[in-house]
Design a protein around this motif. Structure first.
Motif, PDB file in Angstrom:
ATOM      1  N   THR A  84      91.676  64.670  40.848  1.00 53.26           N
ATOM      2  CA  THR A  84      90.741  63.551  40.853  1.00 53.26           C
ATOM      3  C   THR A  84      90.063  63.396  39.501  1.00 53.26           C
ATOM      4  O   THR A  84      89.546  64.360  38.940  1.00 53.26           O
ATOM      5  CB  THR A  84      89.661  63.760  41.941  1.00 53.26           C
ATOM      6  OG1 THR A  84      90.309  64.007  43.190  1.00 53.26           O
ATOM      7  CG2 THR A  84      88.770  62.548  42.067  1.00 53.26           C
ATOM      8  N   ALA A 102      93.458  53.870  35.112  1.00 51.13           N
ATOM      9  CA  ALA A 102      93.488  54.490  36.439  1.00 51.13           C
ATOM     10  C   ALA A 102      94.841  54.271  37.107  1.00 51.13           C
ATOM     11  O   ALA A 102      95.406  55.197  37.704  1.00 51.13           O
ATOM     12  CB  ALA A 102      92.364  53.916  37.305  1.00 51.13           C
ATOM     13  N   GLN A 103      95.375  53.081  36.976  1.00 49.41           N
ATOM     14  CA  GLN A 103      96.677  52.788  37.579  1.00 49.41           C
ATOM     15  C   GLN A 103      97.787  53.594  36.896  1.00 49.41           C
ATOM     16  O   GLN A 103      98.683  54.115  37.556  1.00 49.41           O
ATOM     17  CB  GLN A 103      96.954  51.285  37.513  1.00 49.41           C
ATOM     18  CG  GLN A 103      96.032  50.518  38.445  1.00 49.41           C
ATOM     19  CD  GLN A 103      96.074  49.019  38.228  1.00 49.41           C
ATOM     20  OE1 GLN A 103      96.293  48.533  37.111  1.00 49.41           O
ATOM     21  NE2 GLN A 103      95.840  48.263  39.300  1.00 49.41           N
ATOM     22  N   ASN A 105      97.404  56.500  35.328  1.00 54.03           N
ATOM     23  CA  ASN A 105      97.221  57.908  35.701  1.00 54.03           C
ATOM     24  C   ASN A 105      97.754  58.179  37.100  1.00 54.03           C
ATOM     25  O   ASN A 105      98.332  59.236  37.355  1.00 54.03           O
ATOM     26  CB  ASN A 105      95.750  58.312  35.593  1.00 54.03           C
ATOM     27  CG  ASN A 105      95.286  58.402  34.151  1.00 54.03           C
ATOM     28  OD1 ASN A 105      96.080  58.628  33.244  1.00 54.03           O
ATOM     29  ND2 ASN A 105      93.996  58.201  33.944  1.00 54.03           N
ATOM     30  N   ARG A 106      97.587  57.224  37.998  1.00 49.22           N
ATOM     31  CA  ARG A 106      98.132  57.395  39.352  1.00 49.22           C
ATOM     32  C   ARG A 106      99.653  57.401  39.291  1.00 49.22           C
ATOM     33  O   ARG A 106     100.311  58.216  39.929  1.00 49.22           O
ATOM     34  CB  ARG A 106      97.662  56.293  40.280  1.00 49.22           C
ATOM     35  CG  ARG A 106      98.244  56.501  41.698  1.00 49.22           C
ATOM     36  CD  ARG A 106      97.981  55.365  42.646  1.00 49.22           C
ATOM     37  NE  ARG A 106      96.562  55.204  42.893  1.00 49.22           N
ATOM     38  CZ  ARG A 106      96.005  54.009  43.149  1.00 49.22           C
ATOM     39  NH1 ARG A 106      96.730  52.932  43.173  1.00 49.22           N
ATOM     40  NH2 ARG A 106      94.718  53.931  43.386  1.00 49.22           N
ATOM     41  N   ASP A 110     100.039  61.013  39.838  1.00 50.65           N
ATOM     42  CA  ASP A 110      99.493  60.910  41.187  1.00 50.65           C
ATOM     43  C   ASP A 110      98.029  61.354  41.210  1.00 50.65           C
ATOM     44  O   ASP A 110      97.554  61.957  42.173  1.00 50.65           O
ATOM     45  CB  ASP A 110     100.318  61.724  42.189  1.00 50.65           C
ATOM     46  CG  ASP A 110     100.019  61.308  43.628  1.00 50.65           C
ATOM     47  OD1 ASP A 110      99.699  60.117  43.850  1.00 50.65           O
ATOM     48  OD2 ASP A 110     100.098  62.172  44.511  1.00 50.65           O
ATOM     49  N   GLU A 112      94.137  60.403  41.322  1.00 52.42           N
ATOM     50  CA  GLU A 112      93.262  59.322  41.758  1.00 52.42           C
ATOM     51  C   GLU A 112      92.042  59.248  40.850  1.00 52.42           C
ATOM     52  O   GLU A 112      91.493  60.281  40.458  1.00 52.42           O
ATOM     53  CB  GLU A 112      92.797  59.546  43.200  1.00 52.42           C
ATOM     54  CG  GLU A 112      93.857  59.300  44.227  1.00 52.42           C
ATOM     55  CD  GLU A 112      94.385  57.859  44.244  1.00 52.42           C
ATOM     56  OE1 GLU A 112      93.632  56.921  43.926  1.00 52.42           O
ATOM     57  OE2 GLU A 112      95.559  57.693  44.586  1.00 52.42           O
ATOM     58  N   THR A 113      91.629  58.044  40.537  1.00 56.74           N
ATOM     59  CA  THR A 113      90.415  57.838  39.760  1.00 56.74           C
ATOM     60  C   THR A 113      89.355  57.269  40.680  1.00 56.74           C
ATOM     61  O   THR A 113      89.583  56.260  41.355  1.00 56.74           O
ATOM     62  CB  THR A 113      90.670  56.877  38.588  1.00 56.74           C
ATOM     63  OG1 THR A 113      91.686  57.428  37.741  1.00 56.74           O
ATOM     64  CG2 THR A 113      89.406  56.665  37.770  1.00 56.74           C
ATOM     65  N   LEU A 114      88.220  57.932  40.709  1.00 58.01           N
ATOM     66  CA  LEU A 114      87.065  57.443  41.452  1.00 58.01           C
ATOM     67  C   LEU A 114      86.068  56.892  40.441  1.00 58.01           C
ATOM     68  O   LEU A 114      85.793  57.530  39.423  1.00 58.01           O
ATOM     69  CB  LEU A 114      86.418  58.567  42.250  1.00 58.01           C
ATOM     70  CG  LEU A 114      87.316  59.295  43.249  1.00 58.01           C
ATOM     71  CD1 LEU A 114      86.519  60.379  43.961  1.00 58.01           C
ATOM     72  CD2 LEU A 114      87.926  58.332  44.249  1.00 58.01           C
TER      73      LEU A 114
END
Length: 162
Positions: A84, A102-103, A105-106, A110, A112-114
């Protein structure tokens, strides 16, 4: 154990940064504050100075560790098994800037960015603005911890005398 990384340049570490790290530390078992090295940017503080300032500022948060990182953030995510990423947002401009990263990095790791909204009293504060105001001898003490403020003033005065 839940772990999150809070990446940033932190030049200098503001109370807005502290707000995000503190809130993240309350929600995760372990928080890695990653001082990201950008070879295209000349910082006012060295990476080692930033790390020490953040460590001092977060000494009361036992689950926070501070380290440097150069390269892709997803490589840090993979190396430390941190699933995360937490990013502070001040405005819609920050959101628009952070979404593509964020996209990516996902997609790459995989991860997730909060997104965490900063305290509204710091929504207008950026490290760049703090440095600019300090260089022009304005009062930036409301936006920095006392030891970061002292270090910034010492840097600015050192720059002025050169």
């Amino acid at each position: 154990m839940t772990t999150a990384v809070c990446p940033g340049s932190y030049d200098p570490f503001t109370l807005g940064h502290r707000f995000v790290v503190e809130r993240t530390a309350a929600r995760f078992d372990r928080v890695v504050v990653a001082v990201v090295v950008n070879p295209n940017k000349q910082g006012m503080f060295t990476v080692d100075e930033r790390i020490e300032l953040i460590r001092e500022d977060c000494a009361d948060l036992p689950n926070v560790e501070v380290r440097s990182w150069s390269g892709l953030l997803v490589d840090l995510v993979g190396e430390t098994d941190v699933p995360t990423i937490v990013k502070g947002l001040r405005s819609e401009t920050d959101f628009a800037y952070e979404i593509p990263m964020a996209q990516m990095n996902r997609e790459l790791a995989d991860a997730e960015t909060l997104f965490m909204l900063t305290d509204p009293k710091y929504a207008h504060v950026s490290s760049s603005l703090v440095k600019e105001v300090a260089r022009l001898e304005g009062d930036v003490s409301p936006y920095l911890s006392s030891h970061v403020h002292r270090a910034l003033i010492a840097k600015v005065e050192g720059v002025r005398t050169v």
